[in-house]
Design an enzyme around this catalytic site. Sequence first.
Site, PDB file in Angstrom:
ATOM      1  N   GLY A  92      12.783  49.978  15.166  1.00 38.38           N
ATOM      2  CA  GLY A  92      11.401  50.008  14.708  1.00 38.38           C
ATOM      3  C   GLY A  92      10.651  48.738  15.043  1.00 38.38           C
ATOM      4  O   GLY A  92       9.425  48.678  14.962  1.00 38.38           O
ATOM      5  N   ARG A  93      11.391  47.719  15.396  1.00 34.72           N
ATOM      6  CA  ARG A  93      10.715  46.453  15.718  1.00 34.72           C
ATOM      7  C   ARG A  93      11.524  45.620  16.706  1.00 34.72           C
ATOM      8  O   ARG A  93      11.297  44.425  16.837  1.00 34.72           O
ATOM      9  CB  ARG A  93      10.500  45.642  14.447  1.00 34.72           C
ATOM     10  CG  ARG A  93      11.778  45.419  13.665  1.00 34.72           C
ATOM     11  CD  ARG A  93      11.575  44.344  12.673  1.00 34.72           C
ATOM     12  NE  ARG A  93      12.650  44.332  11.696  1.00 34.72           N
ATOM     13  CZ  ARG A  93      12.729  43.459  10.745  1.00 34.72           C
ATOM     14  NH1 ARG A  93      11.794  42.542  10.634  1.00 34.72           N
ATOM     15  NH2 ARG A  93      13.723  43.492   9.892  1.00 34.72           N
ATOM     16  N   GLY A 126       6.342  46.449  12.977  1.00 30.56           N
ATOM     17  CA  GLY A 126       7.056  46.100  14.204  1.00 30.56           C
ATOM     18  C   GLY A 126       7.343  44.612  14.349  1.00 30.56           C
ATOM     19  O   GLY A 126       7.849  44.170  15.379  1.00 30.56           O
ATOM     20  N   ASP A 252      23.607  52.129   9.801  1.00 34.95           N
ATOM     21  CA  ASP A 252      22.809  51.761  10.973  1.00 34.95           C
ATOM     22  C   ASP A 252      22.939  50.271  11.273  1.00 34.95           C
ATOM     23  O   ASP A 252      22.479  49.810  12.319  1.00 34.95           O
ATOM     24  CB  ASP A 252      21.330  52.128  10.764  1.00 34.95           C
ATOM     25  CG  ASP A 252      20.766  51.538   9.481  1.00 34.95           C
ATOM     26  OD1 ASP A 252      21.302  51.846   8.401  1.00 34.95           O
ATOM     27  OD2 ASP A 252      19.808  50.756   9.555  1.00 34.95           O
ATOM     28  N   ASN A 253      23.551  49.520  10.366  1.00 32.72           N
ATOM     29  CA  ASN A 253      23.757  48.097  10.607  1.00 32.72           C
ATOM     30  C   ASN A 253      25.209  47.778  10.957  1.00 32.72           C
ATOM     31  O   ASN A 253      25.611  46.616  10.958  1.00 32.72           O
ATOM     32  CB  ASN A 253      23.334  47.279   9.377  1.00 32.72           C
ATOM     33  CG  ASN A 253      21.829  47.338   9.155  1.00 32.72           C
ATOM     34  OD1 ASN A 253      21.068  47.598  10.079  1.00 32.72           O
ATOM     35  ND2 ASN A 253      21.403  47.109   7.929  1.00 32.72           N
ATOM     36  N   ASP A 262      22.897  42.765  12.444  1.00 31.92           N
ATOM     37  CA  ASP A 262      21.691  43.011  11.658  1.00 31.92           C
ATOM     38  C   ASP A 262      21.696  42.250  10.339  1.00 31.92           C
ATOM     39  O   ASP A 262      22.142  42.749   9.317  1.00 31.92           O
ATOM     40  CB  ASP A 262      21.500  44.513  11.403  1.00 31.92           C
ATOM     41  CG  ASP A 262      20.411  45.070  12.307  1.00 31.92           C
ATOM     42  OD1 ASP A 262      20.062  44.394  13.286  1.00 31.92           O
ATOM     43  OD2 ASP A 262      19.904  46.170  12.029  1.00 31.92           O
TER      44      ASP A 262
HETATM   45  P1  AMP Z   1      16.853  46.788   8.698  1.00 33.07           P
HETATM   46  O1  AMP Z   1      16.801  46.833   7.219  1.00 33.07           O
HETATM   47  O2  AMP Z   1      16.256  45.546   9.310  1.00 33.07           O
HETATM   48  O3  AMP Z   1      18.196  47.092   9.248  1.00 33.07           O
HETATM   49  O4  AMP Z   1      15.890  47.963   9.198  1.00 33.07           O
HETATM   50  C1  AMP Z   1      16.052  49.308   8.870  1.00 33.07           C
HETATM   51  C2  AMP Z   1      15.106  50.139   9.708  1.00 33.07           C
HETATM   52  O5  AMP Z   1      13.759  49.787   9.447  1.00 33.07           O
HETATM   53  C3  AMP Z   1      15.295  49.981  11.216  1.00 33.07           C
HETATM   54  O6  AMP Z   1      15.012  51.222  11.808  1.00 33.07           O
HETATM   55  C4  AMP Z   1      14.254  48.950  11.554  1.00 33.07           C
HETATM   56  O7  AMP Z   1      13.859  48.996  12.898  1.00 33.07           O
HETATM   57  C5  AMP Z   1      13.113  49.346  10.632  1.00 33.07           C
HETATM   58  N1  AMP Z   1      12.235  48.210  10.305  1.00 33.07           N
HETATM   59  C6  AMP Z   1      12.511  47.148   9.515  1.00 33.07           C
HETATM   60  N2  AMP Z   1      11.460  46.324   9.430  1.00 33.07           N
HETATM   61  C7  AMP Z   1      10.482  46.855  10.203  1.00 33.07           C
HETATM   62  C8  AMP Z   1       9.151  46.464  10.532  1.00 33.07           C
HETATM   63  N3  AMP Z   1       8.588  45.358  10.043  1.00 33.07           N
HETATM   64  N4  AMP Z   1       8.466  47.280  11.358  1.00 33.07           N
HETATM   65  C9  AMP Z   1       8.985  48.405  11.844  1.00 33.07           C
HETATM   66  N5  AMP Z   1      10.225  48.820  11.570  1.00 33.07           N
HETATM   67  C10 AMP Z   1      10.980  48.069  10.758  1.00 33.07           C
HETATM   68 MG    MG Z   2      19.077  47.479  10.844  1.00 29.65          MG
END
Ligand code: AMP
Ligand code: MG
Length: 487
Positions: A92-93, A126, A252-253, A262
């Site tokens: 997502g980013r 993002g 997913d991590n 992650d």
């Molecule tokens: P995370 O908790 O960082 O592992 O993220 C979980 C999901 O949320 C993943 O699909 C990331 O890409 C998405 N995500 C986290 N933060 C953002 C953000 N600021 N913008 C877009 N997607 C995000």
């Molecule tokens: Mg992640």
Amino acid sequence: MKALDELTFDNRFARLGDTFSTHVLPDPIDAPRLVVASEAAMRLLDLDPAVAEDPVFAKLFGGHTLWADAEPRAMVYSGHQFGSYNPRLGDGRGLLLGEVYNSAGEHWDLHLKGAGMTPYSRMGDGRAVLRSSIREFLASEALHSLDIPSSRALCVIGSDTPVWREQQERAAMVLRLAPSHVRFGHFEYFYYTKQPEAQKQLGEYVLAQHFAQCLEQPEPWLAMFREIVERNAELIAKWQAYGFCHGVMNTDNMSILGITFDFGPFAFLDDFDAHFICNHSDQEGRYSFSNQVPIGQWNLSALAQALTPFITVEALRETLGLYLPLYQAHYLDLMRRRLGLTRAEGGDQALIEDLLQRMQGSAVDYTLFFRRLGDQPAELAVARLRDDFIDLKGFDEWAERYVARVNREGPPDDNARRERMHAVNPLYILRNYLAQKAIDAAQAGDYSEVRQLHRVLTRPFTEQPGMEAYAERPPEWGKHLEISCSS
Ligand code: AMP
Ligand code: MG
């Protein structure tokens, strides 16, 4: 050594096509500047460390320019978050910019985190903030230096671009390196969307690129799953032995390579606490320190479920059964070494468990306890460490057993013992408060502290003159920092 424009790309994952990832260009951040770079990570790409200072470096990793041969892609995956299935996550980013091929014959994924919106951004912007980018950078490189498998970090690029979290902050990008960014959640995505052909293609790709040794086995998929189980058991044993809490062990991590991956509100233990929860939005403590062990198995079961089209349930179950004994064996081995023991004895597990039980509820710094234990002969060391324990009688009883156990190893050689123990017991660890101090300075425009902390943590086992402050116990305020989960 190469210049920036001399990198060789070979984008194998991108070539799998649009079923697996989507072409997206990075969205640049304003006034990109180098916050910190890792020389060791640059060497993985054959890059001359001096190029980090080149303004083109900040432009490349701040999303302004791209190599002609890069093929930026956002990967699709799903995963179980806090136990519930989320059918669609994805990058997502972050963007997989491409795969660099180095002179040692290795491929390294270049993943730019904070590169802007993608089709998987959902409600997010993002972006990544400077604070969390610095934390990921420091943690990746610190874990690697502790010999704990991890994704690596090449650099953090700061900017003037405003982003909103609990308050206004500045956007940053971190360039992450890993041999692969395939997660458990990749397999789950194609399983739950019922795309067996795509899942087969993904599995065959992963087998060929990352588990080629399994292709010679009668059942390559099963051999691959077994290796993923083995690697994760070893990884989590290392986390537990060194007091690392990941904090967001969603599937997913979890990397299929068994590397730490992650980073969010992670923490290394300061005072030992088996029930420590580093993620303060994790109210139930699903990812508490001691729960990391069973959660590792839970995550592997989730992966096993996704692999049922290719491996019999019976074989999956049997292989999953290897996880706990393997974990135990690795953990025991690491902890024995941390205690300075060179051979195995039947009572060792109890000796370790009893020590941790006595640490629980006392105020014993987990890292420094082992370091100090190796400073002196066992008898003197335990006498010096005793005062930190609340149950003095309990500790004395343990210490007596420990000293007797050490003596059974043979005639003591004090120098050899110190050297052996210091080689596995770090003096410097990435404490939350140290990271926070470096972040506060960086947010005010001073990057020297991040750079210094990173430098110290690249040699965690070696006493570094002048760096005493980094080896101290945290101040009281530093023990109870609430690390924001927003990133
Ligand atoms: P995370 O908790 O960082 O592992 O993220 C979980 C999901 O949320 C993943 O699909 C990331 O890409 C998405 N995500 C986290 N933060 C953002 C953000 N600021 N913008 C877009 N997607 C995000
Ligand atoms: Mg992640």
